[in-house]
Design an enzyme around this catalytic site. Structure first.
Site, PDB file in Angstrom:
ATOM      1  CD  GLN A  78     -24.336  23.634 -16.638  1.00  0.00           C
ATOM      2  OE1 GLN A  78     -23.493  24.191 -16.082  1.00  0.00           O
ATOM      3  NE2 GLN A  78     -24.333  22.358 -17.179  1.00  0.00           N
ATOM      4  CB  SER A  79     -28.140  26.467 -10.578  1.00  0.00           C
ATOM      5  OG  SER A  79     -28.009  27.111  -9.358  1.00  0.00           O
ATOM      6  CG  ASN A  80     -22.923  29.901 -11.725  1.00  0.00           C
ATOM      7  OD1 ASN A  80     -22.206  29.203 -12.123  1.00  0.00           O
ATOM      8  ND2 ASN A  80     -23.577  31.155 -12.324  1.00  0.00           N
TER       9      ASN A  80
END
Ligand code: PLP
Length: 325
Positions: free
Chosen positions: A78-80
């Site tokens: 879930q890396s921005n």
């Protein structure tokens, strides 16, 4: 030093909508009996916004200058940072490949859904270890080179001195925004993880000779390591700018007391902060970064480490896509 003149010497892509808005949080200020302002770097525009866009303006310009035809980066599922790298590469028409830590879910959501939408190639690695992701990414880059491609590797979080120049540039922009708003903040608070945002901001402040503290609320690493990494990146960015401030370490303010049981593990204070901002200001934070940073700021106000009668600024670094995970 006129850092904006120095920054003109570096290639930069125009990816973010700048300047980002700066405004007061009236109801929160009233509730906490303080003078709280916010910088909206959650509104940098592209790919639903966030802090990484400012770093990518310099990193992707460097990739283009070197004639690279594919960009690789890595992060958690879930890396921005990965979402925004994918969005910025789409804008520039450059191939992008993401190495994501975590199993492939049956149905993608949140950032992962957007990564796919922006056309990124994705490889999942079943590990939580940042060094494993980095190794896998470097292996992939090497395999691409052997096939005749020219990959550009963006380290986790885009946190290199070059990427951090995005936040050195932001320091000058914020200075103008504060003057326009008629405030002289006592400090800027933000979430700190791979240290590039804080390191860059600090480098900009030091190069301009400003003493305003930049306080990083740690969300991933222990305090000693975070402090060392912020200082390293700030020193590297200062060097690129041609500035040589004395004693960078002494200017690094970090507090890692709000991490709880670890990165991305919710704490009760973080949940309270997310609820408070949502209900008092209509403002979404997230539970990984900005919620913990806001919990830190609230605690610093309550315990008297922040003066109630002088403005304090919270840097909203984005991340609320996580709410749709
Ligand atoms: C929303 C958000 N805030 C803050 C940070 C921390 O920034 P940095 O990694 O530059 O310390 C990140 C990094 O991933 C982020 O995604």
């Amino acid at each position: 030093m006129d850092i904006e003149r120095r920054l003109k010497g570096f290639p930069r892509e125009s990816l973010a909508l700048l300047p980002t808005p700066v405004h007061r949080l009236d109801r929160l200020s009233e509730a906490l009996r303080a003078d709280i302002w916010i910088i909206r770097d959650d509104m940098t525009g592209i790919g639903l916004g966030g802090n990484k866009v400012r770093k990518l303006e310099f990193l992707l310009a460097d990739a283009r200058r070197r004639g690279c035809d594919v960009v690789l980066t890595a992060g958690a599922n879930q890396s921005n940072h990965c979402r925004l790298t994918a969005a910025c590469c789409a804008r520039l028409g450059v191939d992008v490949r993401l190495v994501l830590g975590g199993n492939k879910p049956e149905a993608p959501s949140g950032n992962l859904l957007l990564d796919r939408l922006f056309g990124a190639g994705i490889r999942h690695v079943n590990s939580k270890d940042w060094s494993v992701w980095t190794r896998r990414m470097e292996d992939e880059a090497e395999a691409m080179r052997r096939r005749g491609r020219k990959p550009y590797v963006v380290p986790i979080g885009g946190s290199t001195p070059l990427g951090a120049l995005g936040y050195a540039a932001a320091a000058a922009e914020y200075g103008r925004s504060f003057a326009k708003a008629g405030i002289k903040p006592q400090a800027i608070y933000l979430a700190a993880s791979s240290a590039g945002t804080q390191g860059g901001l600090l480098a900009g402040m030091l190069a301009m000779g400003w003493g305003m503290p930049v306080v990083g609320i740690g969300v991933a690493k222990d305090e000693k390591r975070l402090k060392r990494e912020v200082a390293e990146i700030a020193r590297g960015a200062c060097e690129l700018l041609g500035a040589s401030p004395r004693n960078v370490e002494a200017a690094v303010h970090v507090d890692a007391n709000y991490i709880g049981r670890g990165y991305a593990v919710r704490t009760p204070e973080c949940e309270k902060a997310v609820n408070l901002l949502a209900r008092m200001e209509g403002l979404p934070l997230d539970y990984v970064y900005t919620g913990k940073a806001m919990a830190g700021l609230i605690d610093h106000i309550r315990t008297g480490r922040i003066r109630r009668n002088a403005p304090v600024v919270f840097l909203h670094t984005g991340g609320s896509v996580e709410l749709f995970e």
